[in-house]
Design a protein around this motif. Structure first.
Motif, short mmCIF file in Angstrom:
data_model
loop_
_atom_site.label_atom_id
_atom_site.label_comp_id
_atom_site.label_asym_id
_atom_site.label_seq_id
_atom_site.Cartn_x
_atom_site.Cartn_y
_atom_site.Cartn_z
N MET A 1 0.85 -1.18 0.00
CA MET A 1 0.00 0.00 0.00
C MET A 1 0.89 1.24 0.00
N LYS A 2 0.66 2.10 -0.93
CA LYS A 2 1.44 3.33 -1.02
C LYS A 2 0.71 4.44 -0.30
N GLN A 3 1.46 5.23 0.43
CA GLN A 3 0.88 6.38 1.12
C GLN A 3 1.46 7.65 0.53
N TYR A 4 0.58 8.64 0.35
CA TYR A 4 0.99 9.92 -0.22
C TYR A 4 0.73 11.01 0.80
N HIS A 5 1.77 11.75 1.09
CA HIS A 5 1.70 12.83 2.08
C HIS A 5 0.95 14.02 1.50
N GLU A 6 0.46 14.88 2.35
CA GLU A 6 -0.28 16.07 1.91
C GLU A 6 0.56 16.95 0.99
N ASN A 7 1.87 16.94 1.17
CA ASN A 7 2.75 17.77 0.35
C ASN A 7 2.97 17.19 -1.05
N TYR A 8 2.42 16.03 -1.33
CA TYR A 8 2.55 15.42 -2.65
C TYR A 8 1.88 16.26 -3.72
N GLY A 9 0.83 16.98 -3.33
CA GLY A 9 0.19 17.89 -4.28
C GLY A 9 -1.16 17.40 -4.77
N TYR A 10 -1.69 16.35 -4.17
CA TYR A 10 -3.00 15.85 -4.57
C TYR A 10 -4.05 16.49 -3.69
N ASP A 11 -4.93 17.28 -4.31
CA ASP A 11 -6.01 17.94 -3.58
C ASP A 11 -7.31 17.22 -3.91
N LEU A 12 -7.76 16.38 -2.98
CA LEU A 12 -8.94 15.56 -3.21
C LEU A 12 -10.19 16.40 -3.43
N GLU A 13 -10.34 17.46 -2.66
CA GLU A 13 -11.53 18.30 -2.80
C GLU A 13 -11.58 18.96 -4.18
N ALA A 14 -10.44 19.44 -4.66
CA ALA A 14 -10.41 20.08 -5.98
C ALA A 14 -10.71 19.06 -7.08
N THR A 15 -10.20 17.84 -6.90
CA THR A 15 -10.46 16.79 -7.89
C THR A 15 -11.93 16.42 -7.91
N LEU A 16 -12.54 16.33 -6.74
CA LEU A 16 -13.97 16.03 -6.66
C LEU A 16 -14.82 17.15 -7.27
N ALA A 17 -14.38 18.38 -7.10
CA ALA A 17 -15.13 19.53 -7.60
C ALA A 17 -15.22 19.55 -9.13
N LYS A 18 -14.32 18.85 -9.81
CA LYS A 18 -14.32 18.80 -11.27
C LYS A 18 -15.45 17.93 -11.81
N HIS A 19 -16.05 17.11 -10.94
CA HIS A 19 -17.07 16.17 -11.37
C HIS A 19 -18.45 16.59 -10.84
N PRO A 20 -19.50 16.30 -11.60
CA PRO A 20 -20.86 16.68 -11.16
C PRO A 20 -21.44 15.67 -10.16
N ILE A 21 -20.95 15.72 -8.92
CA ILE A 21 -21.37 14.78 -7.89
C ILE A 21 -22.40 15.45 -6.98
N LYS A 22 -23.53 14.80 -6.82
CA LYS A 22 -24.64 15.37 -6.05
C LYS A 22 -24.27 15.53 -4.57
N GLU A 23 -23.52 14.62 -4.01
CA GLU A 23 -23.19 14.65 -2.59
C GLU A 23 -22.34 15.86 -2.19
N LEU A 24 -21.74 16.53 -3.16
CA LEU A 24 -20.90 17.69 -2.84
C LEU A 24 -21.73 18.90 -2.44
N ASP A 25 -23.04 18.87 -2.72
CA ASP A 25 -23.91 19.99 -2.36
C ASP A 25 -24.20 20.05 -0.86
N ASN A 26 -24.19 18.91 -0.20
CA ASN A 26 -24.47 18.83 1.23
C ASN A 26 -23.15 18.68 1.99
N ASN A 27 -22.87 19.59 2.94
CA ASN A 27 -21.58 19.58 3.63
C ASN A 27 -21.32 18.31 4.42
N SER A 28 -22.33 17.77 5.09
CA SER A 28 -22.09 16.55 5.88
C SER A 28 -21.81 15.36 4.98
#
Length: 126
Positions: free
Chosen positions: A1-28
């Motif tokens: 299993m490979k682990q990637y540190h926060e400094n690797y440069g992968y921003d999960l929220e920004a990547t999710l924002a590129k897709h039309p996902i319904k769950e992103l509208d509700n904060n919880s």
């Protein structure tokens, strides 16, 4: 299993924002989704495509700084496939047209071109 540190440069929220996902509208729901993806889980998500809700599964892919998206049958869906095929087909057509144009230009050969052809034939036959 490979682990990637926060400094690797992968921003999960920004990547999710590129897709039309319904769950992103509700904060919880968004927080639950992000936490699950950070753990490496395959998570169900509702995509909005052409006004319809489509249930698919996603997982984070930090190595390539992207998301892997799967359909109901757990088969990988390539979101850029239709765009990529259209572009590659257009490039192929452009290359074929340019090759035809070059071949058409070579029809008007002069006497010097005939000598070059004979020279090439001689060098090929050994």
């Amino acid at each position: 299993m490979k682990q990637y540190h926060e400094n690797y440069g992968y921003d999960l929220e920004a990547t999710l924002a590129k897709h039309p996902i319904k769950e992103l509208d509700n904060n919880s729901h968004k927080d639950d989704l992000i936490n699950s993806l950070k753990k490496g889980n395959l998570q169900s998500a509702t995509f909005i495509k052409d006004g319809q809700e489509v249930k698919q599964y996603i997982e984070a892919n930090p190595q390539f700084k992207s998301l892997n998206i799967y359909d109901d049958a757990q088969k990988r869906v390539d979101m850029n496939q239709s765009k990529g095929q259209g572009e590659s087909q257009q490039e192929g057509r452009n290359q074929k047209e340019s090759q035809k144009a070059k071949a058409g230009d070579g029809d008007d050969e002069g006497p010097g071109d005939e000598k070059q052809k004979k020279q090439r034939r001689k060098s090929r036959s050994v």
